[in-house]
Design a protein around this motif. Structure first.
Motif, PDB file in Angstrom:
ATOM      1  N   ASP A   1      -1.408   7.986 -11.611  1.00 24.08           N
ATOM      2  CA  ASP A   1      -0.225   8.550 -10.672  1.00 24.08           C
ATOM      3  C   ASP A   1       0.733   7.730 -10.463  1.00 24.08           C
ATOM      4  O   ASP A   1       0.592   6.269  -9.999  1.00 24.08           O
ATOM      5  CB  ASP A   1      -0.868   8.954  -9.245  1.00 24.08           C
ATOM      6  CG  ASP A   1       0.397   9.506  -8.482  1.00 24.08           C
ATOM      7  OD1 ASP A   1       0.488  10.649  -8.477  1.00 24.08           O
ATOM      8  OD2 ASP A   1       0.897   8.710  -7.645  1.00 24.08           O
ATOM      9  N   PRO A   2       2.015   7.537 -10.824  1.00 28.04           N
ATOM     10  CA  PRO A   2       3.143   6.554 -10.872  1.00 28.04           C
ATOM     11  C   PRO A   2       3.164   5.946  -9.493  1.00 28.04           C
ATOM     12  O   PRO A   2       3.233   4.659  -9.475  1.00 28.04           O
ATOM     13  CB  PRO A   2       4.226   7.394 -11.396  1.00 28.04           C
ATOM     14  CG  PRO A   2       3.870   8.465 -12.205  1.00 28.04           C
ATOM     15  CD  PRO A   2       2.552   8.896 -11.389  1.00 28.04           C
ATOM     16  N   MET A   3       3.167   6.652  -8.354  1.00 29.31           N
ATOM     17  CA  MET A   3       3.541   5.981  -6.975  1.00 29.31           C
ATOM     18  C   MET A   3       2.261   5.342  -6.757  1.00 29.31           C
ATOM     19  O   MET A   3       2.466   4.283  -6.138  1.00 29.31           O
ATOM     20  CB  MET A   3       3.728   7.373  -6.150  1.00 29.31           C
ATOM     21  CG  MET A   3       4.455   6.835  -5.032  1.00 29.31           C
ATOM     22  SD  MET A   3       5.876   5.819  -4.926  1.00 29.31           S
ATOM     23  CE  MET A   3       5.398   4.108  -4.145  1.00 29.31           C
ATOM     24  N   ARG A   4       1.329   5.891  -6.932  1.00 29.41           N
ATOM     25  CA  ARG A   4      -0.047   5.011  -6.600  1.00 29.41           C
ATOM     26  C   ARG A   4      -0.221   3.607  -7.291  1.00 29.41           C
ATOM     27  O   ARG A   4      -0.434   2.833  -6.783  1.00 29.41           O
ATOM     28  CB  ARG A   4      -1.216   5.945  -6.675  1.00 29.41           C
ATOM     29  CG  ARG A   4      -2.603   5.537  -6.195  1.00 29.41           C
ATOM     30  CD  ARG A   4      -3.858   6.459  -6.497  1.00 29.41           C
ATOM     31  NE  ARG A   4      -5.021   5.875  -6.036  1.00 29.41           N
ATOM     32  CZ  ARG A   4      -5.363   6.058  -4.754  1.00 29.41           C
ATOM     33  NH1 ARG A   4      -5.009   6.856  -4.170  1.00 29.41           N
ATOM     34  NH2 ARG A   4      -6.671   5.485  -4.449  1.00 29.41           N
ATOM     35  N   LEU A   5       0.083   3.904  -8.444  1.00 25.74           N
ATOM     36  CA  LEU A   5       0.190   2.370  -9.447  1.00 25.74           C
ATOM     37  C   LEU A   5       1.146   1.410  -9.076  1.00 25.74           C
ATOM     38  O   LEU A   5       0.909   0.468  -8.629  1.00 25.74           O
ATOM     39  CB  LEU A   5       0.436   2.652 -10.780  1.00 25.74           C
ATOM     40  CG  LEU A   5       0.569   1.784 -11.775  1.00 25.74           C
ATOM     41  CD1 LEU A   5      -0.900   0.882 -11.984  1.00 25.74           C
ATOM     42  CD2 LEU A   5       0.908   2.151 -13.217  1.00 25.74           C
ATOM     43  N   LEU A   6       2.321   2.185  -8.464  1.00 23.55           N
ATOM     44  CA  LEU A   6       3.341   1.273  -8.012  1.00 23.55           C
ATOM     45  C   LEU A   6       2.976   0.486  -6.364  1.00 23.55           C
ATOM     46  O   LEU A   6       3.180  -0.605  -6.376  1.00 23.55           O
ATOM     47  CB  LEU A   6       4.781   2.010  -7.717  1.00 23.55           C
ATOM     48  CG  LEU A   6       5.549   2.048  -9.170  1.00 23.55           C
ATOM     49  CD1 LEU A   6       6.559   3.157  -8.829  1.00 23.55           C
ATOM     50  CD2 LEU A   6       6.307   0.892  -9.458  1.00 23.55           C
ATOM     51  N   SER A   7       2.181   1.492  -6.126  1.00 24.16           N
ATOM     52  CA  SER A   7       1.874   1.046  -4.512  1.00 24.16           C
ATOM     53  C   SER A   7       0.862  -0.213  -4.705  1.00 24.16           C
ATOM     54  O   SER A   7       0.775  -1.353  -4.006  1.00 24.16           O
ATOM     55  CB  SER A   7       1.155   2.010  -3.696  1.00 24.16           C
ATOM     56  OG  SER A   7       2.440   2.839  -3.601  1.00 24.16           O
TER      57      SER A   7
END
Length: 906
Positions: free
Chosen positions: A101-107
């Motif tokens: 998940d893009p946001m999860r990975l960024l976090s």
């Protein structure tokens, strides 16, 4: 303002599916707990070379990428490399499916690099994902410049293959592209990564480690099973078989080792290991669909597979069901080096797949046969026709010419399939009899081959006269009957109706026989014609055999360096062939190269090639396996491992009996190997009995095809026996015959092959030494060493090492500098004395060649005798003598000898 979780890309096919949490569910404290090191396995195998490679790759501003299927120990290897470093400098993130998940990975990236404060520990608002990656990396760079505490110097992303979302893959690709110069990045993946890495590769900032680097070497596998070997649970032979099956695949090896350690009854083989089978099923097949499993079972049926062959064998035209797709998805299906788009399974995994017994195998084999024929490869077309048990098609293909088929055929497979043929099929087809005559002859079953030929009716025999003559010549050459093999080869070559392939095989038989009688010029003439025919045929199998034949000629002369060059060229031909399952030609090239390396004392390299050759020879049922095991025995003996040497001899004997090889084809060679071992251990009574039996049972004029050196070797052993018994007069008589007798008749130019010259020189030196003539012994040995140095010919000194253990160090301590002398010093543990005696008093030192001339002058030889002995001109001898006098500041031979002894030069 929308949360970033509510933002969708126009092409986001994964929205909702890949997202691991709804808006507001990203709990930072829980995510922070994900940044931790995996557990370190107990009793981990130390792999110093791999650890060094990984440590070299973990450098600031660089990316280390580890790509290999599961079970190759990637994570543990990186842990081992970091183990000795400061772990606080490393942020380790093991990815999970929900992290796609893009946001999860960024976090997670922000937390890993201590930049989570930029997100305010809340859901992030609008803004592109790529901007957020840049924000994280820029914040990290600012903090590094400010020397903020707690920042990692290295970031490890484990299980990167779980990132399938196009945006998450793009984020990792951006991370790589914008990697700060102060941060090292390690990526670990079970599959080939799908994001671009070429720019970093071109810049030299990417280090990639794959299966070749991660697989256990033979020595590492040996170390892994050391306790089991000591407990008698694992033999050296079984361990080598396991190395071949697993190709160094760590997890199956470790699972099997645990089974061996805990077994309370008869241990399973690794192929039948329940834990290994569970690993294959759970780790490799369970994640995929049943349809994928069926495709894999089909792909495992051929020895090598390509996308085109798979689609021809099946009705499956899906691009996701192809060898190339499965190879990229992290299955143990490797691209074959130099073979274009061909792939091969890990042998252990393939064996397991083949146990599934999917219906329709014969039909798929028939379709494969038709496909190979459409590609112009009739050899493989015959192979798959026999696998399909389609008698009519096999007969049709066999009629095209057995010699063309057999030049590059997997004869072992043909032999095994003979049992499945209808009983009357061979009776109906003289041409198929001819095919299987070749198969049996290549495998050393000469009597069976002759029976097949005898059963061919007269009218068919007349029609096949030239081809039958070629096969008879081959059989006679294999048995060692040199004279008659030449006669039958000449009869075949006189037949104008034979094909080019038949003519090529006849020429190679003739060349081999002429080489055995040391008629190298005529042998080379036959080989040149055979080589031209092989190239014109466009058949890689034929070309490999022609190169092998040429290398054997050079090896017979003793030109080791030239032979090595030829053999490596031939192996390049093998690598570049577009399709190639195990073939006799490649096996023989590998075997011959191992023999050359053994002669040069390059034992580790020789052993490596012997292992490759053994796998090929076993699959092809090539009689060359006998020489392979014989060389293994010699290598073991040279290391002082006599028990292991006798074990190899016993294994060779059992294999030949299992293959039903005619006893005369292997018995003399094995007995000679035993004699060599008994000489090494001073068991002279055994030596005497064995040599008498060999002399009585062998015909003097017969020279085995695989062991052309055997007659001369037996003569040398008889001389060694006389020397050991102090029967020096008898030893001198035998040595004179060895130098001038039948063993060297027919050599062009009147000189013996280099191997004979070196052996004769060493034996003569030993006789002088035992006769109380130390000066002559040293001079003679030095001359033999000078001859050997030309080709780095070490094997005679290794073989005669026990007899030379007091004499050779006296010559080696002289300070002569060369790779050959240094190798001998290493073998015999001799320290070099750079300046011996008072030779340092000389304004200009005596050269090696001048020293050799001076030593011969000291024995009383005339200038002409010295020229003859050293194979140089009389003028050169006189030049050396003048220089010697000038360097010693003397005016006569006598003064030179006296002065040289005063200075320690002599």
């Amino acid at each position: 303002m929308k949360s970033i979780h509510d933002v969708r890309a126009a092409n986001d096919d994964f929205s909702g599916l890949a997202r691991g949490a709804q808006s507001g569910d990203l709990i930072w404290d829980i995510l922070a707990s994900r940044i931790r090191f995996p557990a370190i396995l107990r009793n981990r195998l130390e792999r110093h070379q791999l650890t060094h490679h990984i440590q070299q790759g973990i450098q600031s501003g660089q990316v280390l990428l580890l790509e290999a299927p599961c079970g190759f120990g990637k994570t543990q290897a990186v842990l081992a490399a970091i183990d000795t470093e400061a772990t606080s400098d490393v942020a380790w993130l093991t990815l999970e499916p929900r992290d796609d998940d893009p946001m999860r990975l960024l976090s997670l990236l922000a937390i890993s690099l201590r930049q989570d404060s930029s997100f305010g520990r809340q859901s992030v608002g609008s803004g592109g994902y790529s901007d957020l990656v840049s924000l994280i990396l820029q914040g990290y760079q600012r903090d590094r410049a400010a020397q903020r505490d707690g920042l990692p110097a290295s970031l490890v992303l484990d299980d990167v293959h779980l990132l399938g979302h196009p945006i998450t893959r793009a984020l990792v690709e951006q991370l790589i592209a914008e990697l700060p110069s102060t941060l090292a990045l390690v990526l670990i993946s079970n599959e080939q990564v799908s994001f671009a890495t070429h720019t970093l590769s071109l810049d030299g900032r990417l280090k990639r480690l794959g299966v070749d680097e991660l697989a256990l070497s033979v020595s590492e596998t040996d170390a892994l099973f050391e306790n089991e070997k000591n407990q008698g649970l694992m033999t050296s032979t079984a361990l080598e078989h396991i190395c071949h099956l697993t190709e160094g695949w760590l997890t199956p090896l470790q699972l099997y080792r645990l089974e061996l350690s805990n077994v309370t009854q008869m241990a399973h083989s690794i192929s039948d290991s329940p834990s290994v089978r569970r690993f294959f099923n759970d780790a490799l097949l369970s994640p995929s669909e049943k349809r994928d499993h069926t495709a894999l079972y089909h792909m495992a049926e051929p020895d090598l597979i390509s996308d085109a062959l798979y689609h021809a064998m099946t009705d499956d035209v899906s691009t996701t069901h192809s060898p190339s797709a499965f190879s990229a998805s992290g299955l143990p299906l490797w691209p074959v080096t130099g073979k274009g788009h061909w792939y091969k399974f890990n042998p252990l995994f393939r064996d397991w797949l083949l146990t599934k017994g999917v219906a329709g195998r014969s039909q798929r084999a028939l379709r494969a046969s038709e496909w190979f024929e459409s590609q112009g490869d009739r050899s493989e077309a015959l192979t798959y026709a026999l696998r399909a048990q389609n008698a009519e098609r096999a007969l049709e293909i066999a009629a095209s010419g057995s010699e063309a088929l057999l030049a590059g055929q997997d004869t072992g497979a043909l032999l095994s399939w003979r049992r499945q043929l209808p009983l009357n099929l061979l009776e109906r087809s003289p041409r198929l009899r001819l095919v299987y005559g070749w198969v049996h002859a290549i495998g050393g079953q000469f009597s069976q081959a002759e029976k097949l030929l005898e059963g061919i009716p007269g009218h068919d025999a007349d029609a096949l006269a030239g081809r039958l003559a070629t096969l008879r010549a081959f059989i006679l050459r294999g048995k060692g009957d040199v004279a008659n093999s030449i006669s039958w080869a000449d009869r075949a070559l006189a037949d104008d109706t034979i094909s080019d392939h038949t003519r090529l095989m006849s020429l190679m038989v003739r060349s081999s026989a002429l080489t055995a009688t040391l008629q190298f010029g005529e042998a080379r003439t036959a080989n040149r014609i055979a080589t031209r025919l092989a190239r014109e045929s466009g058949d890689a199998g034929c070309e490999m055999l022609a190169v092998y034949d040429h290398a054997r000629i050079e090896l017979g002369k003793g030109y080791l360096k030239r032979a090595e060059t030829l053999l490596r060229h031939g192996l390049e031909v093998a690598v570049n062939a577009p399709y190639q399952p195990p073939r006799v030609g490649e096996s023989r090239l590998q075997l011959c190269l191992a023999l050359v390396l053994w002669h040069q004392g390059r034992r580790d390299e020789a052993e490596s090639w012997l292992k490759r050759s053994a796998r090929q020879a076993e699959q092809c049922r090539d009689l060359g396996l006998l020489l392979n095991m014989g060389l293994r025995a010699m290598l073991a003996k040279s290391r002082g491992e006599l028990e292991q040497a006798f074990s190899w001899i016993g294994q060779a004997e059992r294999t030949m009996q299992l293959w039903q090889v005619d006893e005369p084809a292997y018995r003399p060679a094995l007995e000679a190997l035993k004699v060599s071992c008994w000489l090494h251990s001073d068991q002279m009574e055994h030596v005497d009995v064995a040599l008498r039996n060999l002399k009585r049972n062998n015909r003097d004029e017969w020279v085995p095809e695989l062991f052309p050196m055997l007659p001369g070797l037996l003569d040398a052993m008889a001389i060694r026996l006389c020397i050991a018994r102090k029967e020096l007069a008898e030893a001198q008589t035998k040595l004179t015959a060895f130098r001038n007798g039948d063993t060297i008749d027919g050599v062009e130019g009147g000189s013996a092959p280099l191997g004979h010259v070196i052996y004769a020189g060493i034996l003569q030196a030993l006789i002088y030494d035992r006769s109380g003539k130390p000066d002559k012994a040293l001079v003679t040995l030095r001359i033999a060493m000078q001859e050997a140095a030309r080709e780095h010919y070490l094997s005679p000194f290794i073989e005669l090492g026990r007899e030379l253990r007091t004499l050779l160090p006296k010559v080696l301590a002289s300070g002569t500098e060369s790779g050959f002398y240094d190798a001998l010093r290493t073998l015999f543990s001799v320290e070099e004395t750079p300046e011996h005696g008072h030779s340092a008093e000389l304004a200009e030192p005596i050269s090696d060649r001048e020293r050799g001339v001076l030593e011969l002058i000291a024995t009383g030889l005339s200038n002409q005798d010295i020229a003859d002995r050293l194979h140089i001109s009389l003028h050169t001898v006189k030049t050396h003598a003048r220089r010697i006098n000038a360097k010693l500041n003397v005016r006569s031979r006598t003064q030179a000898i006296v002065r040289a002894r005063e200075l320690g030069v002599l």
